[in-house]
Motif scaffolding. Structure first.
Motif, PDB file in Angstrom:
ATOM      1  N   THR A   1      -3.025  99.158 -74.021  1.00 47.28           N
ATOM      2  CA  THR A   1      -2.586 100.270 -73.194  1.00 47.28           C
ATOM      3  C   THR A   1      -3.650 100.928 -72.609  1.00 47.28           C
ATOM      4  OG1 THR A   1      -0.664 100.309 -74.475  1.00 47.28           O
ATOM      5  CG2 THR A   1      -0.962 102.201 -73.234  1.00 47.28           C
ATOM      6  N   ILE A   2      -3.429 101.390 -71.217  1.00 49.33           N
ATOM      7  CA  ILE A   2      -4.504 101.989 -70.772  1.00 49.33           C
ATOM      8  C   ILE A   2      -4.089 103.570 -70.539  1.00 49.33           C
ATOM      9  CG2 ILE A   2      -6.187 102.586 -68.462  1.00 49.33           C
ATOM     10  CD1 ILE A   2      -5.990  99.392 -68.351  1.00 49.33           C
ATOM     11  N   ILE A   3      -4.678 104.628 -70.878  1.00 48.14           N
ATOM     12  CA  ILE A   3      -4.314 105.882 -70.878  1.00 48.14           C
ATOM     13  C   ILE A   3      -5.092 106.757 -69.890  1.00 48.14           C
ATOM     14  CG2 ILE A   3      -3.969 108.155 -71.890  1.00 48.14           C
ATOM     15  CD1 ILE A   3      -3.355 106.438 -74.647  1.00 48.14           C
ATOM     16  N   ALA A   4      -4.526 107.096 -68.712  1.00 44.97           N
ATOM     17  CA  ALA A   4      -5.297 108.262 -67.824  1.00 44.97           C
ATOM     18  C   ALA A   4      -5.650 109.364 -68.186  1.00 44.97           C
ATOM     19  CB  ALA A   4      -4.454 108.154 -66.433  1.00 44.97           C
ATOM     20  N   LEU A   5      -6.976 109.973 -67.767  1.00 44.66           N
ATOM     21  CA  LEU A   5      -7.249 111.143 -68.326  1.00 44.66           C
ATOM     22  C   LEU A   5      -6.080 112.387 -68.262  1.00 44.66           C
ATOM     23  CD1 LEU A   5      -9.609 112.600 -69.552  1.00 44.66           C
ATOM     24  CD2 LEU A   5     -10.552 113.071 -67.179  1.00 44.66           C
ATOM     25  N   GLU A   6      -5.576 112.232 -66.994  1.00 45.44           N
ATOM     26  CA  GLU A   6      -4.180 113.414 -67.007  1.00 45.44           C
ATOM     27  C   GLU A   6      -3.265 113.202 -68.067  1.00 45.44           C
ATOM     28  OE1 GLU A   6      -4.397 110.443 -64.150  1.00 45.44           O
ATOM     29  OE2 GLU A   6      -6.253 111.481 -63.991  1.00 45.44           O
ATOM     30  N   GLN A   7      -3.237 112.072 -68.766  1.00 44.47           N
ATOM     31  CA  GLN A   7      -2.178 112.009 -69.748  1.00 44.47           C
ATOM     32  C   GLN A   7      -2.610 112.771 -71.185  1.00 44.47           C
ATOM     33  OE1 GLN A   7      -1.870 107.680 -69.318  1.00 44.47           O
ATOM     34  NE2 GLN A   7       0.225 108.071 -69.374  1.00 44.47           N
ATOM     35  N   THR A   8      -4.059 113.103 -71.174  1.00 42.22           N
ATOM     36  CA  THR A   8      -4.302 113.661 -72.399  1.00 42.22           C
ATOM     37  C   THR A   8      -4.426 114.974 -72.647  1.00 42.22           C
ATOM     38  OG1 THR A   8      -6.610 113.379 -71.716  1.00 42.22           O
ATOM     39  CG2 THR A   8      -6.112 111.368 -72.683  1.00 42.22           C
TER      40      THR A   8
END
Length: 78
Positions: free
Chosen positions: A3-10
């Motif tokens: 799963t790739i998490i975008a910086l905006e999701q952290t």
């Protein structure tokens, strides 16, 4: 699959650090008040936070005949 998490999701931990740093400069008689305030302040800048856990330990508290530390742990679900 990865799963790739975008910086905006952290969560922005630099902002969390600055929030804690600022709040710790305010004298507060009760650790319970401090942990509750910290949890609300951190939640205020990112409403995606669904749960928060805050622990604070005070070394050598100013209590007669007390050696060691006292601590408080606070958990809140939003």
């Amino acid at each position: 699959a990865q799963t790739i998490i975008a910086l905006e999701q952290t969560i922005n931990y630099a902002t969390v650090y600055e929030t804690i740093k600022h709040r710790m400069q305010i004298a507060t008689p009760l650790l319970e008040t401090l942990v509750q305030d910290l949890s609300e302040e951190i939640r205020a800048f990112d409403n995606r936070i669904k749960s928060i856990s805050v622990s604070v330990e005070k070394k050598n508290p100013p209590m007669p005949n007390m050696e060691g530390s006292v601590s408080v742990h606070y958990k809140k679900d939003f």
